[in-house]
Scaffold this motif. Structure first.
Motif, PDB file in Angstrom:
ATOM      1  N   GLN A 171       0.808  -1.219   0.000  1.00 13.37           N
ATOM      2  CA  GLN A 171       0.000   0.000   0.000  1.00 13.37           C
ATOM      3  C   GLN A 171       0.842   1.270   0.000  1.00 13.37           C
ATOM      4  OE1 GLN A 171      -3.574  -0.133   2.614  1.00 13.37           O
ATOM      5  NE2 GLN A 171      -2.955  -2.245   3.063  1.00 13.37           N
ATOM      6  N   LYS A 172       2.130   1.139   0.378  1.00 13.98           N
ATOM      7  CA  LYS A 172       3.021   2.297   0.374  1.00 13.98           C
ATOM      8  C   LYS A 172       3.882   2.347  -0.886  1.00 13.98           C
ATOM      9  CE  LYS A 172       3.281   2.629   5.404  1.00 13.98           C
ATOM     10  NZ  LYS A 172       4.174   2.639   6.600  1.00 13.98           N
ATOM     11  N   GLY A 173       3.608   1.427  -1.829  1.00 10.19           N
ATOM     12  CA  GLY A 173       4.314   1.442  -3.103  1.00 10.19           C
ATOM     13  C   GLY A 173       5.519   0.523  -3.177  1.00 10.19           C
ATOM     14  N   GLU A 174       5.854  -0.174  -2.084  1.00  9.63           N
ATOM     15  CA  GLU A 174       7.011  -1.067  -2.100  1.00  9.63           C
ATOM     16  C   GLU A 174       6.708  -2.318  -2.932  1.00  9.63           C
ATOM     17  OE1 GLU A 174       4.634  -2.193   1.616  1.00  9.63           O
ATOM     18  OE2 GLU A 174       4.971  -0.462   0.313  1.00  9.63           O
ATOM     19  N   VAL A 175       7.694  -2.788  -3.690  1.00 14.35           N
ATOM     20  CA  VAL A 175       7.530  -3.962  -4.552  1.00 14.35           C
ATOM     21  C   VAL A 175       8.572  -5.009  -4.178  1.00 14.35           C
ATOM     22  CG1 VAL A 175       7.623  -4.829  -6.922  1.00 14.35           C
ATOM     23  CG2 VAL A 175       6.616  -2.582  -6.456  1.00 14.35           C
ATOM     24  N   TYR A 176       8.154  -6.264  -4.025  1.00 14.08           N
ATOM     25  CA  TYR A 176       9.087  -7.334  -3.716  1.00 14.08           C
ATOM     26  C   TYR A 176       8.487  -8.681  -4.111  1.00 14.08           C
ATOM     27  CZ  TYR A 176       6.165  -7.173   0.496  1.00 14.08           C
ATOM     28  OH  TYR A 176       5.113  -7.115   1.367  1.00 14.08           O
ATOM     29  N   LYS A 177       9.310  -9.722  -4.054  1.00 11.25           N
ATOM     30  CA  LYS A 177       8.852 -11.058  -4.431  1.00 11.25           C
ATOM     31  C   LYS A 177       7.851 -11.600  -3.414  1.00 11.25           C
ATOM     32  CE  LYS A 177      12.635 -12.872  -7.248  1.00 11.25           C
ATOM     33  NZ  LYS A 177      13.608 -13.988  -7.400  1.00 11.25           N
ATOM     34  N   LEU A 178       6.811 -12.240  -3.950  1.00 11.75           N
ATOM     35  CA  LEU A 178       5.787 -12.801  -3.080  1.00 11.75           C
ATOM     36  C   LEU A 178       6.350 -13.884  -2.170  1.00 11.75           C
ATOM     37  CD1 LEU A 178       2.776 -12.906  -2.349  1.00 11.75           C
ATOM     38  CD2 LEU A 178       2.432 -14.520  -4.225  1.00 11.75           C
ATOM     39  N   SER A 179       7.336 -14.605  -2.639  1.00 12.05           N
ATOM     40  CA  SER A 179       7.917 -15.705  -1.860  1.00 12.05           C
ATOM     41  C   SER A 179       8.553 -15.234  -0.560  1.00 12.05           C
ATOM     42  CB  SER A 179       8.957 -16.447  -2.696  1.00 12.05           C
ATOM     43  OG  SER A 179       9.967 -15.569  -3.149  1.00 12.05           O
ATOM     44  N   ILE A 223      -2.984 -13.479   3.572  1.00 15.30           N
ATOM     45  CA  ILE A 223      -2.534 -12.410   2.666  1.00 15.30           C
ATOM     46  C   ILE A 223      -3.569 -12.194   1.566  1.00 15.30           C
ATOM     47  CG2 ILE A 223      -0.714 -11.627   1.102  1.00 15.30           C
ATOM     48  CD1 ILE A 223       0.116 -14.563   3.255  1.00 15.30           C
ATOM     49  N   GLY A 224      -4.039 -10.976   1.438  1.00 16.63           N
ATOM     50  CA  GLY A 224      -4.947 -10.631   0.353  1.00 16.63           C
ATOM     51  C   GLY A 224      -4.155 -10.206  -0.874  1.00 16.63           C
ATOM     52  N   LEU A 225      -4.512 -10.754  -2.046  1.00 16.98           N
ATOM     53  CA  LEU A 225      -3.869 -10.394  -3.306  1.00 16.98           C
ATOM     54  C   LEU A 225      -4.934  -9.858  -4.255  1.00 16.98           C
ATOM     55  CD1 LEU A 225      -1.509 -13.475  -3.912  1.00 16.98           C
ATOM     56  CD2 LEU A 225      -0.899 -11.240  -2.951  1.00 16.98           C
ATOM     57  N   CYS A 243     -10.051  -4.661   6.324  1.00 23.58           N
ATOM     58  CA  CYS A 243      -9.482  -6.010   6.443  1.00 23.58           C
ATOM     59  C   CYS A 243      -8.411  -6.058   7.529  1.00 23.58           C
ATOM     60  CB  CYS A 243      -8.886  -6.443   5.104  1.00 23.58           C
ATOM     61  SG  CYS A 243     -10.089  -6.527   3.758  1.00 23.58           S
ATOM     62  N   LYS A 244      -8.421  -7.136   8.312  1.00 22.31           N
ATOM     63  CA  LYS A 244      -7.508  -7.275   9.438  1.00 22.31           C
ATOM     64  C   LYS A 244      -6.233  -8.035   9.072  1.00 22.31           C
ATOM     65  CE  LYS A 244     -11.455  -7.302  12.594  1.00 22.31           C
ATOM     66  NZ  LYS A 244     -12.230  -8.093  13.580  1.00 22.31           N
ATOM     67  N   TRP A 245      -6.050  -8.364   7.795  1.00 25.05           N
ATOM     68  CA  TRP A 245      -4.889  -9.116   7.337  1.00 25.05           C
ATOM     69  C   TRP A 245      -4.129  -8.278   6.304  1.00 25.05           C
ATOM     70  CZ3 TRP A 245      -9.980 -10.095   6.833  1.00 25.05           C
ATOM     71  CH2 TRP A 245     -10.535  -9.988   5.561  1.00 25.05           C
ATOM     72  N   SER A 246      -2.917  -8.691   5.972  1.00 30.06           N
ATOM     73  CA  SER A 246      -2.089  -7.947   5.017  1.00 30.06           C
ATOM     74  C   SER A 246      -2.677  -8.041   3.614  1.00 30.06           C
ATOM     75  CB  SER A 246      -0.666  -8.510   5.003  1.00 30.06           C
ATOM     76  OG  SER A 246      -0.090  -8.427   6.280  1.00 30.06           O
ATOM     77  N   ASN A 247      -2.552  -6.942   2.863  1.00 26.81           N
ATOM     78  CA  ASN A 247      -3.093  -6.909   1.499  1.00 26.81           C
ATOM     79  C   ASN A 247      -2.091  -6.288   0.541  1.00 26.81           C
ATOM     80  OD1 ASN A 247      -6.224  -7.614   1.211  1.00 26.81           O
ATOM     81  ND2 ASN A 247      -5.846  -6.820   3.272  1.00 26.81           N
ATOM     82  N   PHE A 248      -2.035  -6.854  -0.676  1.00 26.36           N
ATOM     83  CA  PHE A 248      -1.101  -6.397  -1.695  1.00 26.36           C
ATOM     84  C   PHE A 248      -1.748  -6.454  -3.077  1.00 26.36           C
ATOM     85  CE2 PHE A 248       1.170  -8.522   1.710  1.00 26.36           C
ATOM     86  CZ  PHE A 248       2.151  -7.600   2.052  1.00 26.36           C
ATOM     87  N   LEU A 249      -1.188  -5.673  -3.977  1.00 23.14           N
ATOM     88  CA  LEU A 249      -1.555  -5.773  -5.390  1.00 23.14           C
ATOM     89  C   LEU A 249      -0.676  -6.838  -6.028  1.00 23.14           C
ATOM     90  CD1 LEU A 249      -1.957  -2.142  -6.840  1.00 23.14           C
ATOM     91  CD2 LEU A 249      -3.715  -3.920  -6.730  1.00 23.14           C
ATOM     92  N   LEU A 250      -1.266  -7.736  -6.797  1.00 25.48           N
ATOM     93  CA  LEU A 250      -0.506  -8.748  -7.519  1.00 25.48           C
ATOM     94  C   LEU A 250      -0.040  -8.139  -8.836  1.00 25.48           C
ATOM     95  CD1 LEU A 250       0.509 -11.656  -7.800  1.00 25.48           C
ATOM     96  CD2 LEU A 250      -1.734 -12.261  -8.757  1.00 25.48           C
TER      97      LEU A 250
END
Length: 302
Positions: A171-179, A223-225, A243-250
């Motif tokens: 949500q802050k724009g950081e990008v990294y590997k899902l693994s 994890i929400g994708l 949502c009470k769990w972590s969420n990311f854009l895939l």
């Protein structure tokens, strides 16, 4: 005994429906009575036609708190999905008691992608009660293949190479590997794939929020994708659903390998991994996967 079982199922899911529609008006309305008995599908279908019209008409009566266009659609779809699932229970109750005829074989796959109440095992069990000549017919084989495909997805144990090749955006724009998410030493990792524009996905968010405190988060990471194209709509949906769990854009969304190789029937879709990055179960229904994860109490999801 059967009536008591279905009465319990109805009571349980009425309780869950309050979680789905918390703080909304008319959250106790139920149009499909699963305690009813039908001797044939013709009479059941007549009942469903009448109730279905009532459901769709009721779903259009949007509470004041759902006045926005997108939220109104979310509310309507949630109402419809819940009632359709109750009908699925009633359909299978009827199928179990009537004569097993070829014309009824396709009914086993009704609502297969979104039902939380009738599992794949329930469907396979019913399929196996049909005569051999029906099960091995052209139509029977089609139904069998569809059931087997879902069953394989629910019981799949395989390494998934696309986790290490997939990237997500925070949500802050950081990008990294899902693994990298697997570095938190959890026993399970549940990926919930959805989008802001997907009403059933938002519906499941509300359900999960309602029971989140019952989940043993010391053993599982959720994890929400999102496959959203519009980042601003994704963030707005997260704020609305709280949502009470972590969420990311895939990254790549529906075109990513993670999505195309795992999600065959569209969203919502859920992937359950172990700590070795092995996919151990997947399904459209979040409730079916919740049966397989650690809970703080002996809560049962029917």
């Amino acid at each position: 005994m059967i009536i008591k079982i279905f009465s319990f199922i109805l009571f349980f899911h009425l309780s869950i429906s309050k979680i789905y529609s918390k703080n909304l008006e008319n959250d106790n309305i139920v149009f499909v009575d699963t305690t009813l008995d039908f001797n044939n599908l013709t009479s059941l279908n007549k009942y469903w036609e009448i109730q279905n019209k009532k459901i769709y008409n009721f779903s259009k009566i949007i509470p004041s708190s759902y006045s926005e266009k997108n939220k109104a659609r979310f509310y309507s779809d949630s109402v419809i999905l819940f009632q359709q699932d109750l009908y699925t229970v009633l359909l299978f109750k009827t199928l179990r008691k009537i004569k097993k005829e070829a014309k009824n074989i396709y009914a086993i796959t009704y609502n297969i992608s979104f039902s939380n109440l009738i599992s794949i095992n329930d469907r396979i069990e019913l399929f196996n009660t049909f005569p051999l000549e029906i099960r091995t017919s052209k139509d029977g084989k089609k139904v069998h293949d569809q059931l087997l495909d879902y069953s394989n997805k629910l019981n799949l144990v395989t390494a998934n190479k696309y986790l290490s090749d997939s990237y997500v955006k925070g949500q802050k724009g950081e990008v990294y590997k899902l693994s990298k998410i697997f570095n938190s030493n959890k026993q399970y990792y549940l990926f919930i794939i959805g989008a802001s524009w997907c009403s059933p996905c938002r519906h499941e968010n509300r359900m999960l929020n309602g029971i989140f405190n019952l989940i043993d988060t010391s053993k599982i990471q959720i994890i929400g994708l999102s496959i959203d194209d519009d980042e601003s709509k994704w963030k707005l949906a997260l704020k609305q659903d709280a949502c009470k769990w972590s969420n990311f854009l895939l990254i790549g969304g529906a075109n990513s390998k993670l999505y195309t190789e795992n999600v065959k029937y569209g969203i919502p879709y859920n992937l359950l991994y172990n700590s070795s990055q092995q996919l151990i179960s997947s399904h459209s229904s979040l409730q079916l996967l919740l049966k397989q994860i650690p809970m703080k109490t002996k809560t049962k999801f029917h």
